[in-house]
Enzyme design. Structure first.
Site, PDB file in Angstrom:
ATOM      1  CB  SER A   1      13.764  20.386  75.436  1.00  0.00           C
ATOM      2  OG  SER A   1      14.073  19.002  75.404  1.00  0.00           O
TER       3      SER A   1
ATOM      4  N   GLY B   1      22.087  25.110  68.419  1.00  0.00           N
ATOM      5  CA  GLY B   1      21.430  25.907  69.458  1.00  0.00           C
ATOM      6  C   GLY B   1      22.243  25.905  70.746  1.00  0.00           C
TER       7      GLY B   1
ATOM      8  CB  VAL C   1      13.997  29.307  71.260  1.00  0.00           C
ATOM      9  CG1 VAL C   1      12.597  29.877  71.108  1.00  0.00           C
ATOM     10  CG2 VAL C   1      14.887  29.790  70.120  1.00  0.00           C
TER      11      VAL C   1
ATOM     12  CG  LEU D   1      11.917  19.618  63.187  1.00  0.00           C
ATOM     13  CD1 LEU D   1      11.914  20.262  61.791  1.00  0.00           C
ATOM     14  CD2 LEU D   1      13.340  19.486  63.708  1.00  0.00           C
TER      15      LEU D   1
ATOM     16  CG  HIS E   1      14.687  21.689  66.271  1.00  0.00           C
ATOM     17  ND1 HIS E   1      13.687  21.111  67.021  1.00  0.00           N
ATOM     18  CD2 HIS E   1      15.840  21.069  66.633  1.00  0.00           C
ATOM     19  CE1 HIS E   1      14.204  20.170  67.783  1.00  0.00           C
ATOM     20  NE2 HIS E   1      15.510  20.130  67.592  1.00  0.00           N
TER      21      HIS E   1
ATOM     22  CG  MET F   1      18.743  13.832  67.335  1.00  0.00           C
ATOM     23  SD  MET F   1      19.254  12.582  68.506  1.00  0.00           S
ATOM     24  CE  MET F   1      18.510  13.208  69.978  1.00  0.00           C
ATOM     25  N   GLY F   2      14.831  15.596  64.957  1.00  0.00           N
ATOM     26  CA  GLY F   2      13.394  15.685  64.692  1.00  0.00           C
ATOM     27  C   GLY F   2      12.614  16.174  65.893  1.00  0.00           C
TER      28      GLY F   2
HETATM   29  O1  PAF Z   1      21.389  18.247  69.148  1.00  0.00           O
HETATM   30  C1  PAF Z   1      20.929  17.244  68.565  1.00  0.00           C
HETATM   31  O2  PAF Z   1      19.740  17.165  68.210  1.00  0.00           O
HETATM   32  C2  PAF Z   1      21.851  16.062  68.282  1.00  0.00           C
HETATM   33  O3  PAF Z   1      22.758  15.865  69.316  1.00  0.00           O
HETATM   34  C3  PAF Z   1      22.571  16.168  66.911  1.00  0.00           C
HETATM   35  C4  PAF Z   1      23.509  17.344  66.866  1.00  0.00           C
HETATM   36  C5  PAF Z   1      21.538  16.292  65.807  1.00  0.00           C
HETATM   37  C6  PAF Z   1      23.383  14.901  66.668  1.00  0.00           C
HETATM   38  O4  PAF Z   1      22.588  13.767  66.645  1.00  0.00           O
END
Ligand code: PAF
Length: 280
Positions: free
Chosen positions: A185, A147, A176, A33, A37, A30-31
């Site tokens: 997060s 993750g 991580v 990052l 990620h 969901m960005g």
């Molecule tokens: O873990 C996340 O960021 C979200 O739940 C996902 C898997 C991208 C779905 O929107």
């Protein structure tokens, strides 16, 4: 690195790669990052020929009083970070492209979604499973990287893929942490300096349980007592749940006899953080 927003373009691009015999790796996000990620992207880079990262803040997985509106949206810096980590394509569709009409279809996984975050966030996993299915249909990856901070999400998505014969390999990747132990997060950005300090209580509680388990403690009651006492000693923390569950079924266990997960969700102010420890 390419930025794609159109659905047809991502479909064609992935289809072409598959026809050429390339392995397509996918990192759904969901960005906002962070290193967590980026570790998924790096792993995908090692194992796949084409690495696609999606950046899509999915409205259907947020409850009415949750943080959808204020969720950090940082596409430009995300693209730079993704490229540096080895991503070939960022797929960042508009909400209207993904949901052009009210969706009448939901993907629901039973049982595994009833406890833990599923209990506190009704409908959350339906939103996750539906959007993951939808993204898999567009991106058609061979492998997708998840993750383990979102441990329940990993188990749920893995089961959904197995039950529906989706044909995507779900690759679990280690949680991580910051150097001081806080699990990475995107929501850490919401924390005030005092809450950021107080948030370390999650790691402290898990570390105590880890030590006790290493010294031979297997009773859920005793491990959870230790965890709850630690969490409750932090005045800024409010416990949503602290549970010891079977690592596969996610059902509460009385003792650690086979792999189990100590899972936490804790509020610091308005920010809800999750963390976990795998015990085996
Ligand atoms: O873990 C996340 O960021 C979200 O739940 C996902 C898997 C991208 C779905 O929107």
């Amino acid at each position: 690195m390419k930025l794609v927003t159109e659905l047809d373009e991502i479909r064609n691009l992935s289809e072409k790669a598959r026809c050429e015999g390339k392995v397509v790796g996918f990192v759904p996000t969901m960005g906002a990052l962070h290193e967590g990620h980026l570790s998924l992207i790096r792993r995908a880079r090692q194992e796949c020929d084409l690495v696609i990262t999606s950046i899509f803040v999915n409205p259907t997985q947020f409850g009415p009083n949750e943080d959808y509106a204020r969720y950090p949206r940082t596409l430009e810096s995300d693209c730079a970070l993704a490229e540096k980590a080895g991503c070939d394509v960022v797929f960042a569709p508009e909400v209207e492209a993904i949901y052009p009409r009210e969706p009448l279809t939901k993907v629901h996984v039973d049982k595994l979604t009833e406890g833990l975050c599923g209990r506190s966030r009704p409908g959350h996993f339906d939103g996750v499973c539906t959007v993951v299915t939808l993204l898999f249909n567009l991106v058609r990856p061979h492998k997708a990287y998840f993750g383990l901070k979102d441990y329940q999400q990993y188990v749920v998505v893995k089961r959904m893929c197995a039950d529906l014969h989706v044909g995507v390999e779900i690759v679990p990747c280690p949680l991580v942490r910051e150097p001081d132990g806080l699990a990475l997060s995107s929501r850490n950005k919401y924390l005030s300096p005092e809450e950021r300090k107080a948030a370390l209580v999650l790691f402290r509680a898990l570390e105590k349980a880890k030590k006790a388990h290493q010294s031979g403690e297997t009773s859920a009651q005793n491990l959870l007592k230790l965890v709850r006492e630690t969490l409750e000693a932090e005045p800024l923390a409010r416990v949503d749940y602290a549970e010891l569950v079977d690592a596969e079924t996610l059902e509460p266990v009385q003792a650690v006899q086979r792999p189990a997960v100590l899972a936490l969700a804790v509020y610091l102010g308005d920010t809800r953080l999750i963390d976990n420890l795998i015990l085996d």
